[in-house]
Design a protein around this motif. Structure first.
Motif, PDB file in Angstrom:
ATOM      1  N   TYR A  32       0.778  -1.336   0.101  1.00  0.00           N
ATOM      2  CA  TYR A  32      -0.007   0.175   0.177  1.00  0.00           C
ATOM      3  C   TYR A  32       0.879   1.197   0.025  1.00  0.00           C
ATOM      4  N   VAL A  47      -3.955   1.993   6.972  1.00  0.00           N
ATOM      5  CA  VAL A  47      -4.658   1.840   5.795  1.00  0.00           C
ATOM      6  C   VAL A  47      -6.060   1.712   6.253  1.00  0.00           C
ATOM      7  N   GLU A  68      -9.548   1.458   1.762  1.00  0.00           N
ATOM      8  CA  GLU A  68      -8.221   1.656   1.138  1.00  0.00           C
ATOM      9  C   GLU A  68      -7.637   0.315   0.957  1.00  0.00           C
ATOM     10  N   GLN A  69      -7.975  -0.492   1.795  1.00  0.00           N
ATOM     11  CA  GLN A  69      -7.115  -1.787   1.727  1.00  0.00           C
ATOM     12  C   GLN A  69      -7.498  -2.592   0.298  1.00  0.00           C
ATOM     13  N   PRO A 121      -4.744  -1.838  -3.580  1.00  0.00           N
ATOM     14  CA  PRO A 121      -3.264  -1.812  -3.065  1.00  0.00           C
ATOM     15  C   PRO A 121      -2.407  -1.214  -4.202  1.00  0.00           C
ATOM     16  N   TYR A 122      -1.258  -0.644  -3.814  1.00  0.00           N
ATOM     17  CA  TYR A 122      -0.205  -0.350  -4.943  1.00  0.00           C
ATOM     18  C   TYR A 122       0.185  -1.342  -5.805  1.00  0.00           C
TER      19      TYR A 122
END
Length: 262
Positions: free
Chosen positions: A34, A233, A237-238, A241-242
């Protein structure tokens, strides 16, 4: 801004194991990362370390990864010894040690599903916590991808649920790095970890592994209770992920005992 990095500058032969060093195969290995605004990390990392940030869409971000896997064939790297199997999840932040300028990780802690938890927790004061970890995975060697990947940890400290998928046509994208290799070195090849021991002292240990052969994955669902509780996070937002990286099996050497740093 991240500088370009090459694996050839970080790969080296395995240091000869000795004493109580261990070797283990990590099955169903994944890295769910993240990208977080730096102010969310305040109070978690000692002054000796600085966040190893990246700039994504003009905004500075720190990176944090959740790393679940199953330890299989966990045993002594030196002597004949019984082999153990146990589920594990590491929670880590990417940092730079300002004393050495080494890129490393700061461990928030680890959940472990094993009666052997008392060794790292009581003998070495590692921030490791008990959890009932289960994996439900199906990997197709013919298709070179996971058909199913589910992990659940029932625990007080860091409960977790995770579902991942894979598509053979997916490609790895790591914005904020000058090239893909630099991002892969950053995410997959820190060999030194630091943490607060359970007695408040600073601790560290090192690992060794070859270049990881990770492939991209997709997040179906994630719920990491520790990240929500710490305000790092949110659960919403979880779900974005990035990056998600996966590898069905790799091998690590862990050099023990951990060091206590004054």
């Amino acid at each position: 801004m991240q500088a370009p990095q090459l694996f050839q500058d970080f790969l080296h032969p395995r240091p000869q194991p000795a004493g109580i060093d261990v070797i283990c195969s990590l099955q169903h290995f994944s890295i769910i990362t993240y990208a977080i605004t730096p102010n969310r990390f305040e109070g978690l990392i000692p002054e000796r370390f600085k966040l190893d940030t990246v700039v994504i869409d003009g905004q500075e971000k720190g990176l944090l990864s959740v790393v679940p896997f199953v330890d299989i064939d966990f045993t002594s790297a030196v002597y004949p010894f019984p082999k153990f199997t146990m589920g594990q999840t590491n929670y880590r932040i990417y940092v730079v040690d300002t004393l050495t300028e080494e890129k490393c990780v700061w461990f928030l802690g680890t959940t472990l599903d094993s009666w052997a938890l008392f060794v790292p927790r009581l003998l070495w004061n590692l921030p490791w916590y008990s959890g009932d970890v289960s994996f439900d995975c199906e990997y197709s060697h013919q298709q070179a991808r996971y058909l199913k990947y589910r992990m659940e940890t029932r625990a007080e400290w860091a409960p977790a649920r995770l579902e991942l998928t894979q598509d053979v046509d997916d490609v790895i994208s790591l914005p904020g790095f000058p090239d893909l290799e630099s991002g892969m070195v950053y995410l997959t090849h820190p060999l030194t970890g630091f943490y607060y021991r359970r007695d408040g002292k600073l601790g560290s240990y090192r690992v060794w592994h070859q270049r990881l052969n990770v492939k991209p994955g997709r997040l179906g669902y994630a719920c990491f209770g520790l990240l929500t509780r710490l305000g790092l996070v949110t659960e919403a937002e979880q779900q974005t992920p990035y990056s998600v990286l996966m590898e069905p099996l790799n091998e690590f050497t862990v050099y023990l005992p951990p060091r206590t740093i004054d």
